[in-house]
Enzyme design. Structure first.
Site, PDB file in Angstrom:
ATOM      1  CG  ASP A  33      -1.806   1.192   1.271  1.00  0.00           C
ATOM      2  OD1 ASP A  33      -2.347   1.556   0.210  1.00  0.00           O
ATOM      3  OD2 ASP A  33      -1.934   1.790   2.350  1.00  0.00           O
ATOM      4  CB  THR A  46       2.225  -6.830   1.203  1.00  0.00           C
ATOM      5  OG1 THR A  46       2.211  -7.099   2.610  1.00  0.00           O
ATOM      6  CG2 THR A  46       0.795  -6.746   0.729  1.00  0.00           C
ATOM      7  NE  ARG A  73       6.787 -25.786  28.229  1.00  0.00           N
ATOM      8  CZ  ARG A  73       8.088 -25.849  27.996  1.00  0.00           C
ATOM      9  NH1 ARG A  73       8.548 -25.901  26.757  1.00  0.00           N
ATOM     10  NH2 ARG A  73       8.936 -25.855  29.004  1.00  0.00           N
ATOM     11  CG  MET A 113       4.971 -10.186  10.335  1.00  0.00           C
ATOM     12  SD  MET A 113       6.098  -9.721   9.011  1.00  0.00           S
ATOM     13  CE  MET A 113       7.554  -9.289   9.976  1.00  0.00           C
ATOM     14  CD  GLU A 134       2.640  -7.498  12.607  1.00  0.00           C
ATOM     15  OE1 GLU A 134       3.748  -7.500  13.153  1.00  0.00           O
ATOM     16  OE2 GLU A 134       2.460  -7.159  11.421  1.00  0.00           O
ATOM     17  NE  ARG A 138       8.619 -22.067  28.031  1.00  0.00           N
ATOM     18  CZ  ARG A 138       8.344 -22.325  29.304  1.00  0.00           C
ATOM     19  NH1 ARG A 138       7.244 -21.830  29.857  1.00  0.00           N
ATOM     20  NH2 ARG A 138       9.155 -23.072  30.033  1.00  0.00           N
ATOM     21  CG  HIS A 158      11.597  -9.479  10.175  1.00  0.00           C
ATOM     22  ND1 HIS A 158      11.525  -9.124  11.501  1.00  0.00           N
ATOM     23  CD2 HIS A 158      11.213  -8.391   9.467  1.00  0.00           C
ATOM     24  CE1 HIS A 158      11.128  -7.870  11.595  1.00  0.00           C
ATOM     25  NE2 HIS A 158      10.931  -7.398  10.383  1.00  0.00           N
ATOM     26  CG  LEU A 159      12.162 -16.920  11.144  1.00  0.00           C
ATOM     27  CD1 LEU A 159      11.740 -17.914  12.209  1.00  0.00           C
ATOM     28  CD2 LEU A 159      13.372 -17.451  10.376  1.00  0.00           C
ATOM     29  CD  GLN A 160       5.131 -14.431  10.016  1.00  0.00           C
ATOM     30  OE1 GLN A 160       3.936 -14.497   9.839  1.00  0.00           O
ATOM     31  NE2 GLN A 160       5.679 -13.631  10.909  1.00  0.00           N
ATOM     32  NE  ARG A 161       9.436  -8.468   5.469  1.00  0.00           N
ATOM     33  CZ  ARG A 161       9.522  -7.359   6.232  1.00  0.00           C
ATOM     34  NH1 ARG A 161       8.467  -6.944   6.900  1.00  0.00           N
ATOM     35  NH2 ARG A 161      10.628  -6.678   6.301  1.00  0.00           N
TER      36      ARG A 161
HETATM   37  O1  F6P Z   1       5.509  -6.024   5.049  1.00  0.00           O
HETATM   38  C1  F6P Z   1       4.483  -5.809   5.988  1.00  0.00           C
HETATM   39  C2  F6P Z   1       4.932  -6.252   7.330  1.00  0.00           C
HETATM   40  O2  F6P Z   1       5.317  -7.565   7.147  1.00  0.00           O
HETATM   41  C3  F6P Z   1       3.941  -6.151   8.483  1.00  0.00           C
HETATM   42  O3  F6P Z   1       3.101  -7.238   8.656  1.00  0.00           O
HETATM   43  C4  F6P Z   1       4.862  -5.938   9.670  1.00  0.00           C
HETATM   44  O4  F6P Z   1       4.197  -5.250  10.694  1.00  0.00           O
HETATM   45  C5  F6P Z   1       5.951  -5.131   9.087  1.00  0.00           C
HETATM   46  O5  F6P Z   1       6.059  -5.511   7.745  1.00  0.00           O
HETATM   47  C6  F6P Z   1       7.295  -5.256   9.774  1.00  0.00           C
HETATM   48  O6  F6P Z   1       8.233  -4.538   9.045  1.00  0.00           O
HETATM   49  P1  F6P Z   1       9.734  -4.224   9.378  1.00  0.00           P
HETATM   50  O7  F6P Z   1      10.549  -4.979   8.373  1.00  0.00           O
HETATM   51  O8  F6P Z   1       9.875  -2.769   9.168  1.00  0.00           O
HETATM   52  O9  F6P Z   1      10.017  -4.683  10.777  1.00  0.00           O
END
Ligand code: F6P
Length: 341
Positions: free
Chosen positions: A102, A124, A161, A168, A221, A266, A272-275
């Site tokens: 966006d 995204t 547990r 994210m 989140e 826990r 960021h593993l998701q990216r």
């Molecule tokens: O790209 C979107 C996003 O993955 C969101 O879900 C998350 O809040 C944000 O990026 C985290 O970004 P950054 O890399 O700046 O920590």
């Protein structure tokens, strides 16, 4: 044509196959391809590379973006906006392909309003750009969440547990909802809904009464638990978004579950593993189709538009109509998922 390409905002698996397809499609037609480094910052500062076949052809399976990215917002001042426009013109660009979510696309829409030839591509892992079924990076992120839940299940079961998994998703629960269902989560909290903690506790009790000694809870989140405050001095980016990870909703929820149900709990933040990592087959093909289509649109003079996919069909929509809007998780899917808990 002289075609510029940039990737802005959070990185996502599938960006490199998109850049590759745009470059290969353009080069095959005799175009020149310029890569702007680190999103809008590269246009603002005139920081570019020339993209040739050797640079582009081998990157179909690489995660991240080899052009780099940033959350630079040139719309913050008229000076930075002017710098972007001047550099755009100095490079004699016939088209700029802006790949992003966006925020990145809202800058593209503004440039288009000012008469520059821009084409948008939705990226995204949050999958919340409207008018398109899929954004680049979403499928890989869902796979990561699914695999993580599979792994967390065995450790949770061994220790008897409950486990809260924070994923994210600021405004939309696509990754939480789809990843949670794919990974067999016992309960999912989404930003689309007011969290009903009593319903969560009751369901976890039922799970325990049925004789299961572990449970997996997924929380996006962006979920707001009551009036849980943001930490003081929480960081924000250039587009004014607070870093939600600092809110630690997963950890807070884990403490609440443990206290209320006396069930050792826990929390894990997948973050960021998701990216990260190599794009899934789906994201490679989606990026490839988006990248090639963006160049075809540039050749047709279809500017101020964003490429979209509905089902298997590619088409385009005006950038103007998507900026500032969020595509939230499909309510039918939410209803079906709720039926599982
Ligand atoms: O790209 C979107 C996003 O993955 C969101 O879900 C998350 O809040 C944000 O990026 C985290 O970004 P950054 O890399 O700046 O920590």
């Amino acid at each position: 044509m002289i075609i510029g390409v940039l990737t802005g905002g959070g990185d996502a698996p599938g960006l490199n196959p998109t850049i590759r397809a745009a470059a290969l499609t353009a080069l095959a037609q005799g175009d020149q391809v310029i890569g702007f480094l680190d999103g809008w910052r590269g246009v603002q500062r005139n920081n570019t590379i020339s993209i040739d076949l050797a640079w582009a052809e081998r990157i179909y399976d690489e995660g991240g973006t080899n052009l780099g990215t940033s959350r630079t917002n040139p719309m913050r001042s008229e000076d930075t906006m002017n710098a972007v426009i001047e550099n755009f013109k100095a490079k004699k660009l016939d088209a700029l392909i802006a790949i992003g979510g966006d925020d990145t696309l809202s800058v593209a829409a503004e440039l288009s309003r000012r008469g520059l030839p821009v084409v948008g591509v939705p990226k995204t892992m949050d999958n919340d750009v409207p008018e398109t079924d899929y954004c680049i990076g979403f499928d890989t992120a869902v796979n990561t969440v699914t695999e993580s839940l599979d792994k967390l299940r065995t450790t949770s079961a061994s220790h008897h547990r409950a486990m809260v998994v924070e994923v994210m998703g600021r405004d939309a629960g696509w990754v939480a909802g789809i990843g949670g269902v794919a990974g067999g989560a016992d309960y999912i909290l989404l930003p689309e809904e007011e969290p009903d903690l009593e319903a969560l506790y009751a369901h976890l009790e039922t799970v325990r009464e049925r004789g299961r000694s572990y449970a997996l809870v997924v929380v996006a989140e962006g979920v707001q638990l009551g009036n849980m405050p943001l930490p003081e001095n929480a960081k924000t980016d250039a587009f004014g978004h607070v870093q939600l990870a600092e809110k630690a909703v997963g950890e807070t929820l884990a403490r609440l579950i443990e206290e209320r149900l006396a069930w050792e709990t826990r929390s894990v933040v997948l973050g960021h593993l998701q990216r990260g990592g190599s794009p899934s087959a789906f994201d490679r093909v989606l990026g490839t189709r988006y990248g090639a289509t963006a160049v075809e649109m540039a050749h047709r003079g279809e500017f101020g538009q964003m490429v979209v996919i509905k089902g298997w069909q590619l088409s385009s929509v005006p950038l103007e109509g998507i900026a500032g809007k969020t595509k939230t998780l499909d309510p039918t899917f939410i209803k079906q998922a709720r039926g599982l808990f």
